[in-house]
Enzyme design. Structure first.
Site, short mmCIF file in Angstrom:
data_model
loop_
_atom_site.label_atom_id
_atom_site.label_comp_id
_atom_site.label_asym_id
_atom_site.label_seq_id
_atom_site.Cartn_x
_atom_site.Cartn_y
_atom_site.Cartn_z
N CYS A 58 0.84 -1.21 0.00
CA CYS A 58 0.00 0.00 0.00
C CYS A 58 0.87 1.25 0.00
CB CYS A 58 -0.93 0.01 1.21
SG CYS A 58 -2.10 -1.35 1.24
N ARG A 135 -8.24 -4.76 -2.05
CA ARG A 135 -7.47 -3.73 -2.77
C ARG A 135 -8.29 -3.45 -4.04
NH1 ARG A 135 -2.44 -2.42 -1.86
NH2 ARG A 135 -1.72 -4.38 -0.96
C1 BEZ Z 1 0.58 -4.58 1.92
O1 BEZ Z 1 1.80 -4.71 1.85
O2 BEZ Z 1 0.01 -3.59 1.41
C2 BEZ Z 1 -0.21 -5.60 2.63
C3 BEZ Z 1 0.32 -6.87 2.78
C4 BEZ Z 1 -0.42 -7.83 3.45
C5 BEZ Z 1 -1.66 -7.55 3.97
C6 BEZ Z 1 -2.19 -6.28 3.81
C7 BEZ Z 1 -1.47 -5.30 3.14
#
Ligand code: BEZ
Length: 221
Positions: A58, A135
């Protein structure tokens, strides 16, 4: 704008949003004050959900999106992000991104701690206990109609270049006179909307032209 309203929507029941539907309105706190989805009507809007603040993928997405913000503005497209994290988490994450990457997140990040927005948009199911896998991206036209969506797992980041390409294609076909072929970018040939007349199909010299006919794009020419 003030930051005093909890997230509420006018959506009666959770359901997956489909293309062509109106995006449910909501009011919630954000890093740029309390806002409503309907505040964005009049412009295209990219509504982005992310699994969580202070997560690696993110963070990489938000840095890239913020760096490309002028390209979204050039397409008359505003940006808004949403996650279950609290407003204060969003604020702290913005500060961390500024300090680490020298990038200011200049679009609102909305809080959705009760998952009301996530459920109304079908980002999560009615019985899902959390939003950790969400996402999602919603491309909304100036009337707030859903024109495209994407849904990626938490482990894979979205492509800002593809967001911009999709947005440009949606905006071009929104005029109704052309179709965007694979990988289309402004200035490249579009495709004509196929005829629905059997007379035209039978009269054409080129046997395929009725269903496959390039149309020059005036942009950049
Ligand atoms: C992320 O890196 O954005 C992420 C990784 C695992 C779970 C949620 C977010």
């Amino acid at each position: 704008m003030t930051n005093d309203a909890p997230a509420t929507t006018n959506m009666p029941a959770p359901s997956a949003l489909r293309l062509g539907q109106s995006a449910p309105d909501f009011v919630s706190r954000s890093t740029q004050g309390t806002l409503r989805l309907s505040d964005f009507h009049g412009s295209w809007l990219l509504l982005l959900s992310h699994p969580g603040d202070f997560t690696p993928v993110c963070t990489s997405e938000f840095v890239a999106i913020a760096k490309a913000q002028s390209a979204f503005v050039a397409l008359d497209c505003r940006l808004a992000a949403v996650s279950v994290d609290s407003l204060f988490s969003h604020l702290a994450w913005i500060r961390a991104i500024r300090d680490k990457f020298d990038v200011v997140i200049d679009f609102p990040i909305i809080e959705d701690p009760t998952l009301e927005i996530g459920r109304a948009y079908g980002m999560v199911g009615a019985d899902d206990p959390d939003a950790s896998s969400v996402r999602a991206t919603y491309f909304l036209d100036p009337e707030g109609i859903v024109r495209a969506t994407t849904c990626y797992p938490a482990s894979v980041g979205r492509s800002v270049d593809e967001m911009l390409r999709t947005l440009a294609a949606l905006q071009r076909v929104h005029r109704g006179d052309a179709l965007a072929p694979e990988g289309w970018r402004p200035g490249q040939d579009l495709l004509r909307v196929p005829t629905q007349s059997v007379d035209a199909v039978l009269a054409a010299a080129d046997p395929a032209a009725w269903f496959y006919s390039p149309l020059p794009d005036e942009a950049g020419r």
